[in-house]
Design an enzyme around this catalytic site. Structure first.
Site, PDB file in Angstrom:
ATOM      1  N   SER A   1      -5.053  -5.447  16.087  1.00  0.00           N
ATOM      2  CA  SER A   1      -3.533  -5.384  16.198  1.00  0.00           C
ATOM      3  C   SER A   1      -3.148  -5.348  17.744  1.00  0.00           C
ATOM      4  O   SER A   1      -2.227  -5.703  17.956  1.00  0.00           O
ATOM      5  CB  SER A   1      -2.724  -4.377  15.449  1.00  0.00           C
ATOM      6  OG  SER A   1      -3.277  -3.053  15.625  1.00  0.00           O
TER       7      SER A   1
ATOM      8  N   HIS B   1      -4.586 -11.029  11.362  1.00  0.00           N
ATOM      9  CA  HIS B   1      -3.927  -9.611  11.381  1.00  0.00           C
ATOM     10  C   HIS B   1      -2.891  -9.507  10.020  1.00  0.00           C
ATOM     11  O   HIS B   1      -2.025 -10.269  10.080  1.00  0.00           O
ATOM     12  CB  HIS B   1      -2.996  -9.599  12.811  1.00  0.00           C
ATOM     13  CG  HIS B   1      -2.532  -8.001  12.762  1.00  0.00           C
ATOM     14  ND1 HIS B   1      -1.309  -8.039  13.439  1.00  0.00           N
ATOM     15  CD2 HIS B   1      -2.812  -6.821  12.491  1.00  0.00           C
ATOM     16  CE1 HIS B   1      -0.933  -6.910  13.566  1.00  0.00           C
ATOM     17  NE2 HIS B   1      -1.834  -6.021  12.898  1.00  0.00           N
TER      18      HIS B   1
ATOM     19  N   GLU C   1      -0.829 -12.795  10.319  1.00  0.00           N
ATOM     20  CA  GLU C   1      -0.495 -13.510  11.672  1.00  0.00           C
ATOM     21  C   GLU C   1      -2.065 -14.103  12.035  1.00  0.00           C
ATOM     22  O   GLU C   1      -3.035 -13.159  12.366  1.00  0.00           O
ATOM     23  CB  GLU C   1      -0.325 -12.395  12.439  1.00  0.00           C
ATOM     24  CG  GLU C   1       1.045 -12.297  12.896  1.00  0.00           C
ATOM     25  CD  GLU C   1       1.375 -11.099  13.974  1.00  0.00           C
ATOM     26  OE1 GLU C   1       2.291 -11.148  14.645  1.00  0.00           O
ATOM     27  OE2 GLU C   1       0.668 -10.190  14.069  1.00  0.00           O
TER      28      GLU C   1
ATOM     29  N   ASN D   1       3.758  -6.894  16.621  1.00  0.00           N
ATOM     30  CA  ASN D   1       3.814  -5.532  17.298  1.00  0.00           C
ATOM     31  C   ASN D   1       4.520  -5.816  18.611  1.00  0.00           C
ATOM     32  O   ASN D   1       5.168  -4.923  19.141  1.00  0.00           O
ATOM     33  CB  ASN D   1       2.384  -5.106  17.475  1.00  0.00           C
ATOM     34  CG  ASN D   1       2.005  -4.576  16.262  1.00  0.00           C
ATOM     35  OD1 ASN D   1       2.560  -3.872  15.357  1.00  0.00           O
ATOM     36  ND2 ASN D   1       0.622  -4.484  16.173  1.00  0.00           N
TER      37      ASN D   1
HETATM   38  N1  CAA Z   1      -1.155  -4.883  -5.529  1.00  0.00           N
HETATM   39  C1  CAA Z   1      -0.046  -5.402  -5.536  1.00  0.00           C
HETATM   40  N2  CAA Z   1       1.203  -4.860  -5.455  1.00  0.00           N
HETATM   41  C2  CAA Z   1       1.185  -3.420  -5.572  1.00  0.00           C
HETATM   42  C3  CAA Z   1       0.050  -3.021  -5.541  1.00  0.00           C
HETATM   43  C4  CAA Z   1      -1.403  -3.583  -5.370  1.00  0.00           C
HETATM   44  N3  CAA Z   1      -2.357  -2.794  -5.347  1.00  0.00           N
HETATM   45  N4  CAA Z   1       0.319  -1.286  -5.410  1.00  0.00           N
HETATM   46  C5  CAA Z   1       1.463  -1.466  -5.466  1.00  0.00           C
HETATM   47  N5  CAA Z   1       2.072  -2.731  -5.601  1.00  0.00           N
HETATM   48  C6  CAA Z   1       3.563  -2.919  -5.493  1.00  0.00           C
HETATM   49  C7  CAA Z   1       4.400  -2.188  -6.358  1.00  0.00           C
HETATM   50  O1  CAA Z   1       4.219  -2.400  -7.764  1.00  0.00           O
HETATM   51  C8  CAA Z   1       5.827  -2.294  -5.702  1.00  0.00           C
HETATM   52  O2  CAA Z   1       6.123  -3.407  -6.113  1.00  0.00           O
HETATM   53  P1  CAA Z   1       7.859  -3.642  -6.836  1.00  0.00           P
HETATM   54  O3  CAA Z   1       8.754  -3.248  -5.689  1.00  0.00           O
HETATM   55  O4  CAA Z   1       7.958  -4.907  -7.110  1.00  0.00           O
HETATM   56  O5  CAA Z   1       7.895  -2.710  -7.923  1.00  0.00           O
HETATM   57  C9  CAA Z   1       5.463  -2.488  -4.264  1.00  0.00           C
HETATM   58  O6  CAA Z   1       4.105  -2.693  -4.283  1.00  0.00           O
HETATM   59  C10 CAA Z   1       5.459  -1.267  -3.594  1.00  0.00           C
HETATM   60  O7  CAA Z   1       5.264   0.074  -4.261  1.00  0.00           O
HETATM   61  P2  CAA Z   1       4.721   1.390  -3.982  1.00  0.00           P
HETATM   62  O8  CAA Z   1       4.671   2.059  -5.166  1.00  0.00           O
HETATM   63  O9  CAA Z   1       3.507   1.082  -3.322  1.00  0.00           O
HETATM   64  O10 CAA Z   1       5.726   2.162  -2.881  1.00  0.00           O
HETATM   65  P3  CAA Z   1       7.233   1.799  -2.642  1.00  0.00           P
HETATM   66  O11 CAA Z   1       8.163   1.184  -3.514  1.00  0.00           O
HETATM   67  O12 CAA Z   1       7.665   3.118  -1.957  1.00  0.00           O
HETATM   68  O13 CAA Z   1       6.952   1.052  -1.408  1.00  0.00           O
HETATM   69  C11 CAA Z   1       6.041   0.267   1.103  1.00  0.00           C
HETATM   70  C12 CAA Z   1       6.027   1.212  -0.079  1.00  0.00           C
HETATM   71  C13 CAA Z   1       5.609  -1.026   0.474  1.00  0.00           C
HETATM   72  C14 CAA Z   1       4.997   0.753   2.143  1.00  0.00           C
HETATM   73  C15 CAA Z   1       7.414  -0.094   1.622  1.00  0.00           C
HETATM   74  O14 CAA Z   1       8.124   1.139   1.824  1.00  0.00           O
HETATM   75  C16 CAA Z   1       7.264  -1.103   2.603  1.00  0.00           C
HETATM   76  O15 CAA Z   1       7.283  -2.315   2.523  1.00  0.00           O
HETATM   77  N6  CAA Z   1       7.488  -0.306   3.944  1.00  0.00           N
HETATM   78  C17 CAA Z   1       7.299  -0.944   5.162  1.00  0.00           C
HETATM   79  C18 CAA Z   1       5.764  -1.194   5.611  1.00  0.00           C
HETATM   80  C19 CAA Z   1       5.512  -1.985   6.759  1.00  0.00           C
HETATM   81  O16 CAA Z   1       6.194  -2.125   7.463  1.00  0.00           O
HETATM   82  N7  CAA Z   1       4.174  -2.338   7.148  1.00  0.00           N
HETATM   83  C20 CAA Z   1       3.867  -2.865   8.063  1.00  0.00           C
HETATM   84  C21 CAA Z   1       3.531  -2.043   9.073  1.00  0.00           C
HETATM   85  S1  CAA Z   1       2.828  -2.422  10.489  1.00  0.00           S
HETATM   86  C22 CAA Z   1       1.333  -2.997  10.541  1.00  0.00           C
HETATM   87  O17 CAA Z   1       0.663  -2.735   9.352  1.00  0.00           O
HETATM   88  C23 CAA Z   1       0.680  -3.590  11.557  1.00  0.00           C
HETATM   89  C24 CAA Z   1       0.226  -3.100  12.712  1.00  0.00           C
HETATM   90  O18 CAA Z   1      -0.428  -3.725  13.625  1.00  0.00           O
HETATM   91  C25 CAA Z   1       0.717  -1.761  12.977  1.00  0.00           C
END
Ligand code: CAA
Length: 286
Positions: A119, A140, A152, A190
């Protein structure tokens, strides 16, 4: 060139997600970790994530079982020999990545594309460690990989059109939306996200509002799934500091200068959700 076997180096948070998604989308995957303990942890991470998907009704158990069957675990880099594409997801450290890519260049076939999930590190510098820089690019992913719909792609100075086309096709086959960025610090996400996260830390340090109120304000006020401080804990306080430092080093823009509070939290060992304490305390269920 088509991809049928994907190698993934590193099965931490990001690597395990890439392994899962690739295997679920029908690819044979060779997953490489450093030792047996790390293999066991990676295997568990992949399985637990798919179990969560099953519990939430996303796919049946057969999908998990077939995906697990497609994954071969190894501690040997040479087992990646037959891969059409290898994705690196090890720690964010330029020299370690360059060393790994130089080794991958030796052990993989001449047709193999080498991608990095970095990243923050320069893709151009990683590509230069190989004798096939035109076959090196950034791919990414976002955490959690099976859930987040974006990849990305990052084009190094040396990357060929053919490599970019192949990676685009691969990204889309993983059910991701593909965007393409130049090899500039932070790429797209980022570049925009890190100043926002750092500003949230500054707001805490300045006493603008409580951690909870900042997160509530941004969640309900802008419709994001997590407030900035919850997201920072989720990404990792240490990881965010590392990314900010690399970006500040390159850009010298104060937007990317890590606030002292972030640095102190890392010194204190408050790394976020992964070790139980960050801006929030996860010891008693969060
Ligand atoms: N495969 C497919 N789908 C799955 C799964 C899997 N293994 N595990 C869970 N899911 C699904 C669930 O069924 C759920 O779907 P629905 O909402 O349709 O029911 C969804 O994924 C999320 O469910 P969770 O139970 O895991 O938890 P949640 O509802 O509390 O959501 C989260 C958690 C997805 C993390 C959400 O809060 C979110 O999108 N947060 C933002 C995350 C983000 O911004 N990430 C990017 C960070 S930056 C980065 O990564 C890059 C970097 O370089 C720093």
């Amino acid at each position: 060139m088509g991809v049928s076997t994907v190698g993934v180096v590193g099965a931490g948070l990001m690597g395990s997600g890439i392994i899962e998604q690739s295997a679920r989308c029908g690819y044979n995957v060779v997953a490489r970790e450093i030792d047996e303990t790390a293999v066991t942890a990676g295997r568990k991470r992949v399985r637990d994530s798919m179990d969560r998907g099953i519990q939430r009704g996303k796919f049946p158990e057969t999908v998990r079982d077939e995906a697990l069957d497609r994954i071969t675990w190894t501690t040997e880099l040479r087992d990646l020999k037959a891969c059409d594409l290898v994705i690196e997801a090890i720690v964010e450290h330029l020299e370690r990545k360059r060393r790994l890519f130089a080794e991958l260049d030796l052990v993989t076939g001449p047709h193999t594309i080498l991608a990095t999930n970095t990243s923050s590190v320069s893709i151009t510098a990683i590509a230069a460690a190989t004798k096939r820089p035109h076959k090196v690019a950034g791919a990414h992913f976002f955490n959690p990989v099976p859930v987040m719909k974006l990849v990305e792609l990052v084009r190094a100075l040396q990357t060929s059109d053919e490599t970019m086309d192949c990676l685009r096709h691969f990204g889309e086959s993983l059910d991701k939306k593909v965007v393409v960025a130049k090899d500039t610090p932070g790429f797209i996400v980022n570049y925009l996200l890190v100043p926002y996260l750092l500003d949230a830390v500054r707001a805490v340090a300045d006493g603008t509002a409580t951690v909870e109120d900042i997160d509530t304000a941004m969640t309900l006020g802008t419709g994001v799934p997590m407030g900035p401080l919850t997201l920072l804990d989720f990404i990792g306080v240490d990881t965010t500091l590392y990314i900010a430092d690399v970006m500040y080093d390159e850009l010298r823009d104060p937007k990317y200068a890590a606030p002292p509070l972030l640095r102190k939290m890392v010194s204190a060992g408050y790394y976020g959700k992964k070790n139980g304490r960050g801006f929030y305390d996860y010891a008693n269920g969060g």
